[in-house]
Motif scaffolding. Structure first.
Motif, PDB file in Angstrom:
ATOM      1  N   UNK A   1       0.838  -1.204   0.000  1.00 34.12           N
ATOM      2  CA  UNK A   1       0.000   0.000   0.000  1.00 34.12           C
ATOM      3  C   UNK A   1       0.872   1.253   0.000  1.00 34.12           C
ATOM      4  N   UNK A   2       0.310   2.352  -0.482  1.00 28.52           N
ATOM      5  CA  UNK A   2       1.064   3.598  -0.517  1.00 28.52           C
ATOM      6  C   UNK A   2       1.222   4.165   0.888  1.00 28.52           C
ATOM      7  N   UNK A   3       2.241   5.023   1.034  1.00 25.21           N
ATOM      8  CA  UNK A   3       2.514   5.632   2.340  1.00 25.21           C
ATOM      9  C   UNK A   3       1.379   6.580   2.719  1.00 25.21           C
ATOM     10  N   UNK A   4       1.154   6.705   4.004  1.00 28.23           N
ATOM     11  CA  UNK A   4       0.090   7.576   4.503  1.00 28.23           C
ATOM     12  C   UNK A   4       0.623   8.336   5.703  1.00 28.23           C
ATOM     13  N   UNK A   5       0.106   9.523   5.919  1.00 32.67           N
ATOM     14  CA  UNK A   5       0.518  10.301   7.088  1.00 32.67           C
ATOM     15  C   UNK A   5      -0.707  11.065   7.595  1.00 32.67           C
ATOM     16  N   UNK A   6      -1.439  10.430   8.514  1.00 31.12           N
ATOM     17  CA  UNK A   6      -2.666  11.016   9.046  1.00 31.12           C
ATOM     18  C   UNK A   6      -2.464  11.478  10.479  1.00 31.12           C
ATOM     19  N   UNK A  72       2.506   2.246   9.224  1.00 34.24           N
ATOM     20  CA  UNK A  72       3.211   1.170   9.910  1.00 34.24           C
ATOM     21  C   UNK A  72       3.168   1.278  11.421  1.00 34.24           C
ATOM     22  N   UNK A  73       2.690   2.432  11.919  1.00 40.04           N
ATOM     23  CA  UNK A  73       2.703   2.646  13.368  1.00 40.04           C
ATOM     24  C   UNK A  73       1.676   3.697  13.756  1.00 40.04           C
ATOM     25  N   UNK A 144      -5.228  -0.672   6.614  1.00 37.76           N
ATOM     26  CA  UNK A 144      -3.804  -1.028   6.647  1.00 37.76           C
ATOM     27  C   UNK A 144      -3.557  -2.285   7.481  1.00 37.76           C
ATOM     28  N   UNK A 145      -4.290  -2.426   8.585  1.00 40.66           N
ATOM     29  CA  UNK A 145      -4.135  -3.627   9.423  1.00 40.66           C
ATOM     30  C   UNK A 145      -4.547  -4.867   8.637  1.00 40.66           C
ATOM     31  N   UNK A 146      -5.671  -4.788   7.909  1.00 38.10           N
ATOM     32  CA  UNK A 146      -6.131  -5.931   7.118  1.00 38.10           C
ATOM     33  C   UNK A 146      -5.133  -6.275   6.014  1.00 38.10           C
TER      34      UNK A 146
END
Length: 199
Positions: A1-6, A72-73, A144-146
């Motif tokens: 998956x693409x990177x995310x920053x929420x 990732x975290x 993301x967890x799935x």
């Protein structure tokens, strides 16, 4: 998956009550200077001043609460003073799922209460109330967890298939050797190649 920053913070509605109380307390500070009786004036001033300080610290604490997720975290920050700041970091492999409830007002004002379960079959969880954009945030965390769990399961399946294939190939080599189709040297060479190429 693409990177995310929420990153999400407390919804503006949580500041309404402490903000009103702070304004009322400031008004009482102003009134205390106009009271002729000295002890009443001083008592009201101290009470109103302490209320203002307490509510401002409360507002700053609410403003400090941040939930962020980078794919990732999950990172949770709370606290105003540097020595009283809390940092919680939860890697994706330690997150079982995320749930959110919003209610009538939360649905229309876009806030909710998030709960993170940390491991399957256990009650360990973290929660926070009145977070803005909670539904969107929780949905992305779950996505993301799935995806992570699917990747882990695929890796296990692939590894199991590779192990089975290697076992079958080794058995075939043993059978060829027993039948005389392979010499001892040829068997050892092919066996070494097969083992070296395994994951």
């Amino acid at each position: 998956m693409t990177a995310v920053n929420l990153a999400i913070k407390k919804h503006w509605t949580v500041y309404f009550v402490p903000g009103i109380i702070t304004l009322v307390a400031l008004f009482f500070v102003y009134l205390s200077f106009g009271i002729a009786t000295k002890w009443i004036s001083v008592g009201l001033l101290i009470f109103a001043f302490l209320t203002v300080i307490f509510k401002i610290m409360n507002i700053l604490y609410l403003a400090s609460i941040t939930w962020s997720f980078n794919g990732g975290e999950l990172h949770i920050i709370k606290g105003v003073l540097p020595w009283n700041k809390t940092h919680i970091q939860i890697p994706i492999f330690d997150i079982y799922d995320s749930s959110v409830s919003s209610g009538f007002l939360g649905h229309y004002l876009n806030f909710g209460h998030i709960s993170i379960r940390r491991t399957e079959g256990m009650t360990s969880h973290l929660s926070e109330r009145y977070l803005g954009r909670a539904v969107c945030f929780s949905g992305i965390v779950n996505q993301y967890v799935q995806e992570y769990k699917k990747g882990q399961n695929s890796a296990k399946i692939n590894h199991g298939q590779s192990s089975d294939d290697i076992g079958l190939e080794l058995q075939r080599l043993v059978d060829f050797k027993k039948s005389g189709a392979l010499t001892e040297e040829e068997f050892d060479l092919l066996k070494k190649k097969l083992i070296d190429s395994s994951p």
